[in-house]
Enzyme design. Structure first.
Site, PDB file in Angstrom:
ATOM      1  CG  ASP A 183      -2.931   9.486  -4.856  1.00 51.08           C
ATOM      2  OD1 ASP A 183      -3.997   9.585  -5.511  1.00 51.08           O
ATOM      3  OD2 ASP A 183      -1.974   8.774  -5.226  1.00 51.08           O
ATOM      4  CG  HIS A 216       1.163   9.621  -8.344  1.00 51.50           C
ATOM      5  ND1 HIS A 216       0.489   9.162  -7.225  1.00 51.50           N
ATOM      6  CD2 HIS A 216       2.212  10.349  -7.886  1.00 51.50           C
ATOM      7  CE1 HIS A 216       1.116   9.596  -6.132  1.00 51.50           C
ATOM      8  NE2 HIS A 216       2.161  10.317  -6.500  1.00 51.50           N
ATOM      9  CG  ASP A 245      -3.447   7.680  -8.286  1.00 49.60           C
ATOM     10  OD1 ASP A 245      -3.750   7.008  -7.284  1.00 49.60           O
ATOM     11  OD2 ASP A 245      -2.328   8.223  -8.429  1.00 49.60           O
ATOM     12  CG  HIS A 261       2.375   4.186 -11.067  1.00 51.42           C
ATOM     13  ND1 HIS A 261       2.246   5.320 -11.840  1.00 51.42           N
ATOM     14  CD2 HIS A 261       2.017   4.553  -9.799  1.00 51.42           C
ATOM     15  CE1 HIS A 261       1.823   6.324 -11.070  1.00 51.42           C
ATOM     16  NE2 HIS A 261       1.672   5.885  -9.842  1.00 51.42           N
TER      17      HIS A 261
HETATM   18  N1  Q9C Z   1       7.813   9.001  -0.454  1.00 53.95           N
HETATM   19  C1  Q9C Z   1       0.239   5.247  -6.499  1.00 53.95           C
HETATM   20  O1  Q9C Z   1      -0.384   6.195  -6.063  1.00 53.95           O
HETATM   21  N2  Q9C Z   1       6.526   8.443  -4.863  1.00 53.95           N
HETATM   22  N3  Q9C Z   1       1.574   5.199  -6.532  1.00 53.95           N
HETATM   23  C2  Q9C Z   1       6.536   8.442  -3.443  1.00 53.95           C
HETATM   24  C3  Q9C Z   1       7.006   9.713  -1.388  1.00 53.95           C
HETATM   25  C4  Q9C Z   1       5.911   7.265  -5.437  1.00 53.95           C
HETATM   26  C5  Q9C Z   1       2.328   6.331  -6.079  1.00 53.95           C
HETATM   27  C6  Q9C Z   1       7.411   9.486  -2.852  1.00 53.95           C
HETATM   28  C7  Q9C Z   1       4.444   7.429  -5.661  1.00 53.95           C
HETATM   29  C8  Q9C Z   1       3.791   6.196  -6.203  1.00 53.95           C
HETATM   30  C9  Q9C Z   1      -0.501   4.032  -6.943  1.00 53.95           C
HETATM   31 ZN    ZN Z   2      -1.169   7.897  -6.898  1.00 52.47          ZN
END
Ligand code: Q9C
Ligand code: ZN
Length: 341
Positions: free
Chosen positions: A282, A191, A189, A155
């Site tokens: 994830d 995301h 990933d 990100h």
């Molecule tokens: N509390 C990576 O997987 N949103 N980053 C979280 C839940 C952010 C993920 C909401 C997700 C970022 C590297």
């Molecule tokens: Zn992620």
């Protein structure tokens, strides 16, 4: 395969801010502690620790991030404390730059999940060196190498942090590999790899003959973070913009596998000399922040498919937040790699 492990247990964001309140931060040191225990037991693993990582110049980071961003990040030590700081004010469209510290913190980030303190630059640097060292191993003739580290990177864009990411480890690998050929990047990933996409768009803007192709398979932005990017790409978009597959809630092994096959076809049409694979667990059915339904055994199939392109490949760890399943998932994934070498 060599696994370059950076646990960086001293990097512990205490919380993330959601709806004005503190929520537990899922990107915890425990993730790597759990993974370390598991991979040390794998028969073909050779774990490499930071004391044996290759030295890396900060100038390399300025080839993938803006020099202004890197100077900001690595001078934090002089102005910040042990306490993690979170931005409160962000630039809007048509904003200007500012040297004001609170302003600068918001200028270089896009969320309230990615705080900084005095130790953060060291952690981000070590994780990037893990990616760099894995890349050198592949350039030295290893078929594959795996940088298993944190903080993650995909990100982090040309001049911003966010999504738990500060330095783009996958971009460090891809940029380094590009000294010797074309590089395909496939981000699995959960995301969207918005940071990596951003970096290679900046580096290749209006390039008619790109040497990097970024493909990302992820949750649709109309459903999940980072929202403002990653919608499925039109087939006539130029390659330098990258290719995105935005998938829906509940995506299964079979549905994912079809998309993976398509992605790999488009990657091989690009005729890369190397692959970089930012990988997140994830996407697993039990991940606390995901929403796909991939099973543990699918990760072996996933890496087997990736390996079928038969290219020198650098794997980079991104997300994966279920401490109970992350060990089994990485074991399954590595099994697919090792059985293909
Ligand atoms: N509390 C990576 O997987 N949103 N980053 C979280 C839940 C952010 C993920 C909401 C997700 C970022 C590297
Ligand atoms: Zn992620």
């Amino acid at each position: 395969m060599k696994e370059f492990l950076s646990k960086n247990t001293f990097h512990k964001p205490p919380f993330e801010i959601w709806n004005g309140k503190a929520d537990p931060h899922d990107e915890t040191p425990k993730r790597m502690v759990v993974i370390e225990k598991i991979i040390k037991q794998l028969p073909k693993s050779q774990v490499v620790y930071p004391q044996d990582f290759a030295p890396m110049s900060i100038d390399l980071l300025k080839e993938i991030h803006s020099p202004k961003y890197i100077d900001y990040l690595f001078n934090l030590t002089y102005s910040e404390s042990e306490n993690y700081r979170y931005p409160s004010v962000f630039p809007h469209r048509r904003s200007c730059f500012t040297e004001q510290p609170n302003g600068k913190l918001g200028y270089f980030s896009f969320d309230l999940y990615t705080p900084v303190n005095i130790h953060l630059p060291a952690a981000a640097f070590i994780a990037a060196r893990g990616a760099y060292s894995a890349t050198l191993a592949v350039l030295d003739g290893d078929k594959t190498a795996y940088a298993i580290g944190r903080p993650p990177g995909h990100h982090a864009g040309y001049d911003f942090m966010g999504g738990y990411c500060y330095i783009n480890n996958a971009a460090v690998a891809a940029k380094t590999l590009s000294r010797q050929g074309k590089v395909g990047i496939l981000d699995t990933d959960f995301h969207h790899g918005n940071g990596t996409e951003d970096i290679f768009r900046v580096l290749q803007e209006n390039e008619s003959d790109p040497i990097f192709l970024h493909i990302s398979i992820h949750a649709n932005g109309n459903w999940k973070f980072p929202y403002f990017s990653g919608q499925t790409t039109g087939t006539d978009d130029p390659l330098w913009k990258g290719i995105n597959y935005a998938l829906r809630e509940g995506t299964t092994d079979d549905q994912y596998d079809q998309i993976l096959e398509q992605s790999l076809e488009r990657l091989s049409d690009f005729k890369p000399d190397f692959l970089v694979i930012p990988v997140g667990f994830d996407t697993h059915e039990n991940d606390p922040i995901g929403g796909f339904k991939l099973t543990t055994s699918y990760y072996e199939k996933m890496s087997t498919r990736i390996m079928s392109l038969n290219l020198p490949t650098v794997f980079i760890q991104e997300g994966g937040y279920n401490l109970k399943t992350i060990g089994d998932n990485i074991t399954s994934f590595i099994r697919g790699i090792e059985n293909s070498i």
